[in-house]
Write a protein that holds these residues in place. Structure first.
Motif, PDB file in Angstrom:
ATOM      1  N   GLU A 198       8.623-173.904  19.894  1.00  0.00           N
ATOM      2  CA  GLU A 198       7.342-174.035  19.213  1.00  0.00           C
ATOM      3  C   GLU A 198       6.673-172.667  19.104  1.00  0.00           C
ATOM      4  O   GLU A 198       6.928-171.765  19.890  1.00  0.00           O
ATOM      5  N   LEU A 199       5.782-172.559  18.126  1.00  0.00           N
ATOM      6  CA  LEU A 199       5.048-171.312  17.952  1.00  0.00           C
ATOM      7  C   LEU A 199       4.201-171.043  19.181  1.00  0.00           C
ATOM      8  O   LEU A 199       3.459-171.916  19.638  1.00  0.00           O
ATOM      9  N   PRO A 200       4.330-169.855  19.792  1.00  0.00           N
ATOM     10  CA  PRO A 200       3.565-169.565  21.023  1.00  0.00           C
ATOM     11  C   PRO A 200       2.066-169.702  20.800  1.00  0.00           C
ATOM     12  O   PRO A 200       1.527-169.274  19.769  1.00  0.00           O
ATOM     13  N   GLY A 360       9.159-155.812  31.283  1.00  0.00           N
ATOM     14  CA  GLY A 360       8.693-154.661  30.539  1.00  0.00           C
ATOM     15  C   GLY A 360       7.382-155.015  29.868  1.00  0.00           C
ATOM     16  O   GLY A 360       6.854-156.120  30.037  1.00  0.00           O
ATOM     17  N   ALA A 361       6.837-154.090  29.100  1.00  0.00           N
ATOM     18  CA  ALA A 361       5.618-154.370  28.342  1.00  0.00           C
ATOM     19  C   ALA A 361       5.975-155.252  27.151  1.00  0.00           C
ATOM     20  O   ALA A 361       6.819-154.881  26.326  1.00  0.00           O
ATOM     21  N   LEU A 362       5.349-156.429  27.059  1.00  0.00           N
ATOM     22  CA  LEU A 362       5.656-157.409  26.024  1.00  0.00           C
ATOM     23  C   LEU A 362       4.524-157.464  25.002  1.00  0.00           C
ATOM     24  O   LEU A 362       3.360-157.603  25.357  1.00  0.00           O
ATOM     25  N   ARG A 368       8.782-163.348  19.577  1.00  0.00           N
ATOM     26  CA  ARG A 368       9.744-163.374  20.679  1.00  0.00           C
ATOM     27  C   ARG A 368       9.079-163.008  21.993  1.00  0.00           C
ATOM     28  O   ARG A 368       9.254-163.684  23.008  1.00  0.00           O
ATOM     29  N   ASP A 369       8.294-161.921  22.005  1.00  0.00           N
ATOM     30  CA  ASP A 369       7.645-161.495  23.244  1.00  0.00           C
ATOM     31  C   ASP A 369       6.596-162.502  23.697  1.00  0.00           C
ATOM     32  O   ASP A 369       6.399-162.719  24.900  1.00  0.00           O
ATOM     33  N   ALA A 370       5.908-163.109  22.742  1.00  0.00           N
ATOM     34  CA  ALA A 370       4.900-164.111  23.106  1.00  0.00           C
ATOM     35  C   ALA A 370       5.546-165.307  23.799  1.00  0.00           C
ATOM     36  O   ALA A 370       4.975-165.892  24.731  1.00  0.00           O
ATOM     37  N   ILE A 373       6.191-164.173  27.307  1.00  0.00           N
ATOM     38  CA  ILE A 373       4.934-164.145  28.053  1.00  0.00           C
ATOM     39  C   ILE A 373       4.582-165.547  28.533  1.00  0.00           C
ATOM     40  O   ILE A 373       4.191-165.749  29.691  1.00  0.00           O
ATOM     41  N   GLU A 374       4.721-166.532  27.655  1.00  0.00           N
ATOM     42  CA  GLU A 374       4.372-167.896  28.044  1.00  0.00           C
ATOM     43  C   GLU A 374       5.300-168.414  29.139  1.00  0.00           C
ATOM     44  O   GLU A 374       4.875-169.175  30.011  1.00  0.00           O
ATOM     45  N   ARG A 375       6.558-168.004  29.127  1.00  0.00           N
ATOM     46  CA  ARG A 375       7.470-168.426  30.198  1.00  0.00           C
ATOM     47  C   ARG A 375       7.072-167.794  31.533  1.00  0.00           C
ATOM     48  O   ARG A 375       7.132-168.441  32.583  1.00  0.00           O
ATOM     49  N   PHE A 376       6.675-166.515  31.497  1.00  0.00           N
ATOM     50  CA  PHE A 376       6.183-165.872  32.718  1.00  0.00           C
ATOM     51  C   PHE A 376       4.927-166.574  33.232  1.00  0.00           C
ATOM     52  O   PHE A 376       4.777-166.820  34.439  1.00  0.00           O
ATOM     53  N   LEU A 377       4.032-166.902  32.328  1.00  0.00           N
ATOM     54  CA  LEU A 377       2.784-167.556  32.732  1.00  0.00           C
ATOM     55  C   LEU A 377       3.047-168.949  33.296  1.00  0.00           C
ATOM     56  O   LEU A 377       2.396-169.372  34.266  1.00  0.00           O
ATOM     57  N   SER A 378       3.981-169.667  32.701  1.00  0.00           N
ATOM     58  CA  SER A 378       4.312-171.007  33.199  1.00  0.00           C
ATOM     59  C   SER A 378       4.936-170.937  34.589  1.00  0.00           C
ATOM     60  O   SER A 378       4.644-171.763  35.460  1.00  0.00           O
ATOM     61  N   LYS A 379       5.802-169.941  34.795  1.00  0.00           N
ATOM     62  CA  LYS A 379       6.415-169.769  36.118  1.00  0.00           C
ATOM     63  C   LYS A 379       5.354-169.406  37.155  1.00  0.00           C
ATOM     64  O   LYS A 379       5.364-169.920  38.279  1.00  0.00           O
ATOM     65  N   ALA A 380       4.423-168.533  36.778  1.00  0.00           N
ATOM     66  CA  ALA A 380       3.349-168.153  37.698  1.00  0.00           C
ATOM     67  C   ALA A 380       2.461-169.339  38.024  1.00  0.00           C
ATOM     68  O   ALA A 380       1.955-169.460  39.148  1.00  0.00           O
TER      69      ALA A 380
END
Length: 660
Positions: A198-200, A360-362, A368-370, A373-380
């Motif tokens: 889905e669109l981030p 890295g800096a996203l 793609r980077d967004a 980012i959402e996967r990192f935020l969900s894991k956190a």
């Protein structure tokens, strides 16, 4: 004597008998000290009665384990001597069985000793932390130098020489923690692009503004609050990716939330500190995460040092709040220049806060980077849910641990000054030191990253991090660069697999297994296109388990295997290494003829094979072996310097044998 033992020399018997005598003497000394400890009970009238009594109990338990290990070693050496003296086949079978049982008993005794030593050292280190400055003479403590109390908190950003505290490289390369617990907590399982995703939600933010230089960090003048980075991104993140019950405190001094002063000063104010109110009121707020939102004129890597300084203090605060040190992992994310970057702070061996960059800096405006980012935020978010659950049942330490002790470097951490050995490498290095040193550190980190990706963690001693202001009073008066490694000679949470031997094996049968283990590792190393280049016995630590396990250290001069573009069909070696090694034995061995850098590593295996064969030949012919006598001096050296010096003599002997 039967054929099985006819080759046993009198020298072997003498050595075995001497080993028995030494082990018996060590047992007697250990037993005497154990009895002395038992007669010296601690004073039970002080305010620290319970702690003193517990320490005394642990010291006695540790000494009991020492006594048992010494006795088990004596029984093992005695069994080895008995096997050498056997005369019949039946006697040999019985002796071999007894020898196997003795080996198993000593292995169990060593494991018990390692466990008791770890418990004692942790209790002693905890006492140092609790007592703070008064526990040790300040002039003798190894520590990370914090910034001056008068220094503004904003000075910890990179553009203001942000050198306070440990540092990290600009992207995720490897997780050095046991069981890779930081990556397990915060690194998404899937980092690949999914075209059908889905669109981030992040793309709904006004990302065009974030790429403009004028997008500010704070409102003021003609800039309304809704046009600042914290509002455009920060509040969207909190609304969409916050954990249940997660509360955000904006632009508030950490000290007002009870967070101790550590690396930043009391005025440190992260843009957002998020955590949980354990009883529903702000008075019970416990910070758990640090988030920084900076203007589009800054970069993420510039902001990370400031965020890590604050996260270090939060990490300590979580332990003071009752969390186990291994659970005190503080998520960090920074937004700057239209990008986001993720990291974390963890505690090395329960006391030393160190940073780890996870991405890295996203770019937020990139689809793609967004998604990443959402996967990192969900894991956190999952990790924050876990922290909330743990905090709800945690019991705050009473009295709380003194924060000053968390900057002391524990004994379980080995600090390598200046990170690499620059001697003789760079002419006029005083002027070039910083630039050259930093490039070498980056090269080392990327070598470690390759080995981590190839699954070689079990055989490589990975660094925990580095700092530019490390004070090592026993070695120098001024702070210096330092790379942190787990000390493999000490049992600790950083070294859960047990103690490694700092010197190579002294018996032929174990040496052969040691050489085989090294050969297998070198094959995997070269398959990863990496050359260590400086393999010496002092750099190949080992321990006995179900087989021989090796751990290779000292990767300062490691390099990637590359073809020489100027001379097709040949390999290239960095100029600095070539300059250092051109007069060494490994250079004059196979490498001189082959030009293949892999032969530099294999040279050590060749020398070990030569020693094993010479020892077998000396037993068969009942003669003295100069190679084996030199190896005995290598294995029994009093220091790593002496060990390496004797090994160089052995290398020269091997080269002479090749010429003959």
């Amino acid at each position: 004597m039967s054929d099985d033992t006819s080759s046993v020399s009198e020298r072997d018997l003498r050595l075995s008998s001497r080993a028995c005598q030494i082990a018996l003497t060590q047992w007697e000394v250990a037993l005497s000290y154990r009895q002395e400890l038992a007669t010296n009970e601690p004073d039970t009238t002080s305010a620290r009665d319970d702690h003193a009594a517990e320490l005394h109990r642990l010291r006695i338990a540790y000494q009991d384990a020492v006594v048992k290990e010494c006795l088990a070693s004596y029984e093992l050496f005695k069994a080895e001597e008995q096997l050498l003296r056997c005369g019949t086949h039946d006697e040999i079978l019985v002796s071999k069985k007894e020898l196997g049982e003795a080996k198993a008993a000593r292995s169990a005794a060593r494991s018990a000793l390692d466990e008791q030593k770890m418990r004692l050292e942790y209790a002693e280190r905890l006492l140092v932390v609790e007592k703070g400055v008064g526990a040790l003479d300040v002039s003798q403590r190894r520590r990370i130098v914090p910034c001056s109390p008068s220094r503004p908190a904003s000075d910890s950003v990179a553009s203001n020489q942000g050198t306070a505290g440990p540092g990290a490289l600009t992207s995720f390369l490897f997780d050095p923690t046991p069981e890779e617990r930081v990556a397990a907590a915060l690194l998404p399982d899937d980092l690949e692009d999914d075209p059908d995703a889905e669109l981030p939600r992040l793309l709904a933010c006004d990302t065009t503004q974030l790429n403009m230089v004028q997008t500010p960090e704070r409102a003021g003048g003609s800039v309304p609050a809704e046009c600042t980075v914290p509002v455009i991104v920060g509040r969207a993140l909190l609304a969409n990716f916050g954990a249940d019950g997660e509360v955000a405190v904006e632009d508030k001094e950490l000290a007002l939330s009870g967070v101790p002063t550590l690396l930043p000063n009391n005025s440190s104010r992260p843009d957002f500190t998020t955590g949980f109110c354990l009883d529903g009121s702000m008075s019970s707020f416990v910070p758990c995460r640090i988030r920084e939102f900076k203007s589009s004129s800054k970069s993420c890597v510039e902001v990370l040092p400031q965020a890590f300084c604050a996260a270090s203090a939060v990490c300590v605060h979580l332990v003071r709040a009752g969390l186990k040190p291994e659970d005190a992992i503080v998520p960090v994310d920074v937004t700057a220049g239209g990008q986001m970057q993720f990291g974390a702070t963890f505690l090395a061996d329960g006391t030393l806060p160190l940073p780890l960059i996870l991405s890295g800096a996203l770019t937020i405006g990139s689809r793609r980077d967004a998604l990443l980012i959402e996967r990192f935020l969900s894991k956190a978010r999952v990790h924050m849910d876990k922290l909330r659950t743990l905090l709800q049942t945690a019991q705050p330490l009473d009295p709380p641990l003194a924060p000053v002790g968390f900057l002391d470097i524990p004994d379980s951490v080995f600090v390598k000054r200046h990170c690499i050995n620059m001697d003789g490498m760079v002419p006029g290095r005083s002027a070039l030191l910083d630039e050259t040193l930093r490039s070498w550190v980056v090269n080392m980190y990327h070598v470690f990253a390759r080995l981590y990706e190839r699954g070689l963690k079990a055989n490589v001693c990975f660094p925990l991090g580095h700092a530019v202001n490390v004070l090592l009073p026993a070695l120098e008066n001024n702070p210096s660069w330092g790379m942190f490694y787990p000390d493999l000679s000490r049992p600790s949470t950083l070294n859960p697999d047990g103690l490694f031997n700092l010197f190579p094996p002294a018996t032929a049968c174990v040496l052969e297994l040691y050489a085989d283990a090294l050969r297998v590792f070198i094959s995997s190393l070269h398959a990863a296109l990496v050359v260590h280049g400086d393999l010496y016995p002092s750099n190949v630590l080992w321990r006995e388990a179900s087989s021989i396990v090796i751990k290779v250290i000292d990767w300062d001069t490691a390099f990637f295997l590359r073809r020489n573009k100027e001379a097709p069909g040949t390999w290239s070696i960095p100029a600095q290494q070539a300059q250092m090694w051109e007069n060494t034995a490994k250079w004059k061995g196979k490498y001189k003829a082959s030009g293949d850098p892999r032969d530099l590593d294999l040279f050590m295996v060749d020398v070990l094979d030569y020693v094993v064969k010479e020892h077998a030949r000396s037993i068969e012919d009942n003669i003295t072996s100069p190679a084996w006598e030199l190896w005995t001096e290598v294995a029994c050296a009093s220091s790593t310097g002496a060990c390496n010096a004797k090994f160089r003599d052995l290398q020269a002997l091997y080269l002479e044998a090749l010429r003959n």
